[in-house]
Design a protein around this motif. Structure first.
Motif, PDB file in Angstrom:
ATOM      1  N   ARG A 129       2.675  11.604   2.234  1.00 27.59           N
ATOM      2  CA  ARG A 129       4.003  12.338   1.869  1.00 27.59           C
ATOM      3  C   ARG A 129       4.526  12.067   0.216  1.00 27.59           C
ATOM      4  O   ARG A 129       3.968  10.933  -0.062  1.00 27.59           O
ATOM      5  CB  ARG A 129       4.961  11.721   2.717  1.00 27.59           C
ATOM      6  CG  ARG A 129       5.444  10.467   2.568  1.00 27.59           C
ATOM      7  CD  ARG A 129       6.399   9.962   3.588  1.00 27.59           C
ATOM      8  NE  ARG A 129       5.680   9.694   5.015  1.00 27.59           N
ATOM      9  CZ  ARG A 129       6.353  10.121   6.030  1.00 27.59           C
ATOM     10  NH1 ARG A 129       7.476  10.355   6.002  1.00 27.59           N
ATOM     11  NH2 ARG A 129       5.785  10.054   7.112  1.00 27.59           N
ATOM     12  N   TYR A 131       8.063  12.393  -1.745  1.00 32.75           N
ATOM     13  CA  TYR A 131       9.597  12.401  -1.263  1.00 32.75           C
ATOM     14  C   TYR A 131      10.361  12.195  -2.539  1.00 32.75           C
ATOM     15  O   TYR A 131       9.714  11.817  -3.725  1.00 32.75           O
ATOM     16  CB  TYR A 131       9.806  11.158  -0.289  1.00 32.75           C
ATOM     17  CG  TYR A 131       9.184   9.824  -0.628  1.00 32.75           C
ATOM     18  CD1 TYR A 131       9.656   8.857  -1.543  1.00 32.75           C
ATOM     19  CD2 TYR A 131       7.897   9.406  -0.092  1.00 32.75           C
ATOM     20  CE1 TYR A 131       9.083   7.610  -1.778  1.00 32.75           C
ATOM     21  CE2 TYR A 131       7.338   8.331  -0.521  1.00 32.75           C
ATOM     22  CZ  TYR A 131       8.026   7.371  -1.073  1.00 32.75           C
ATOM     23  OH  TYR A 131       7.201   6.182  -1.485  1.00 32.75           O
ATOM     24  N   THR A 133      14.499  11.286  -3.956  1.00 34.90           N
ATOM     25  CA  THR A 133      15.738  10.366  -3.873  1.00 34.90           C
ATOM     26  C   THR A 133      16.754  10.853  -4.890  1.00 34.90           C
ATOM     27  O   THR A 133      16.334  11.518  -6.159  1.00 34.90           O
ATOM     28  CB  THR A 133      15.546   8.998  -4.058  1.00 34.90           C
ATOM     29  OG1 THR A 133      15.025   8.600  -5.251  1.00 34.90           O
ATOM     30  CG2 THR A 133      14.614   8.587  -2.805  1.00 34.90           C
ATOM     31  N   TYR A 152      14.866  12.553   0.598  1.00 33.68           N
ATOM     32  CA  TYR A 152      14.178  13.879   1.561  1.00 33.68           C
ATOM     33  C   TYR A 152      12.639  13.662   1.426  1.00 33.68           C
ATOM     34  O   TYR A 152      12.155  13.563   0.402  1.00 33.68           O
ATOM     35  CB  TYR A 152      14.766  15.028   0.759  1.00 33.68           C
ATOM     36  CG  TYR A 152      14.010  16.198   1.242  1.00 33.68           C
ATOM     37  CD1 TYR A 152      14.565  16.800   2.688  1.00 33.68           C
ATOM     38  CD2 TYR A 152      13.101  16.799   0.933  1.00 33.68           C
ATOM     39  CE1 TYR A 152      13.889  17.927   3.376  1.00 33.68           C
ATOM     40  CE2 TYR A 152      12.468  18.042   1.339  1.00 33.68           C
ATOM     41  CZ  TYR A 152      12.800  18.409   2.772  1.00 33.68           C
ATOM     42  OH  TYR A 152      12.208  19.569   3.304  1.00 33.68           O
ATOM     43  N   THR A 153      12.198  13.858   2.614  1.00 30.22           N
ATOM     44  CA  THR A 153      10.693  14.007   2.700  1.00 30.22           C
ATOM     45  C   THR A 153      10.412  15.209   3.733  1.00 30.22           C
ATOM     46  O   THR A 153      11.063  15.301   4.665  1.00 30.22           O
ATOM     47  CB  THR A 153      10.127  12.855   2.900  1.00 30.22           C
ATOM     48  OG1 THR A 153       8.628  12.964   2.449  1.00 30.22           O
ATOM     49  CG2 THR A 153       9.991  12.275   4.160  1.00 30.22           C
TER      50      THR A 153
END
Length: 185
Positions: A129, A131, A133, A152-153
């Protein structure tokens, strides 16, 4: 993390209910060790940069096991292999001091999945993943500040589980806001 004396209740057809006796159970989920190396540096009057690398010892989670107090020929203790592997995660971020009291932050990272091919499950649908911030601080005084953050991811993984032969496409989005009050002694 441990569950001792959990309560197992089975809702099954009456004809097989004696094969699934209600009762207590216990289970454990070992949490990984985490080793982090990081550094930060001010590189201009109002800018800071930070990076870190995490080693996460997910290999400790090799089996999901439930020990039922009341076993039967049908209800046996379960041991489901997970075979997680140790992983690395990489993060970086920037902070900009907009004013003496307001600091803005943005960052991101990449983490490898600890779930090997063939072991993805609906309760742990994980994949590699990226992500992002975002955050900010408002300094009320030299000792007190308010912080807000947003993480958020999203993850997508299509796979067949080797144990259950369950195939699926797992899609997860995580949006985690945070608020904190920081007091410096």
């Amino acid at each position: 993390m441990r569950v001792n004396h959990g309560k197992a209740e089975f809702n099954v057809p009456e004809g097989v209910s004696s094969n699934f006796p209600n009762g207590a159970f216990s289970a454990a989920l070992p949490l990984p060790r985490v080793i982090t190396f990081g550094m930060a540096n001010t590189f201009a009057e109002k800018w800071k940069a930070a990076i870190d690398i995490n080693f996460v010892g997910w290999k400790a989670y090799d089996t999901l096991a439930f020990d039922y107090e009341n076993n039967s020929t049908t209800l046996q203790d379960t041991k489901s292999p997970r075979n997680y592997k140790n992983i690395f995660a990489f993060r970086g971020g920037l902070e900009y001091q907009m004013t003496a009291d307001i600091h803005l932050r943005a960052g991101g990272g990449f983490g490898y999945s600890p779930v090997p091919t063939g072991y993805a499950t609906p309760e742990t649908p994980d994949a590699n993943r990226f992500y992002g911030t975002f955050g900010c601080s408002y300094h009320l005084s030299d000792k007190l500040s308010l912080d807000a953050a947003l993480f958020y991811t999203q993850v997508k993984r299509a796979e067949t589980n080797l144990e259950t032969n369950l195939s699926g496409t797992f899609f997860t989005k995580a949006l985690a806001p945070g608020l904190s009050i920081l007091y410096r002694w």
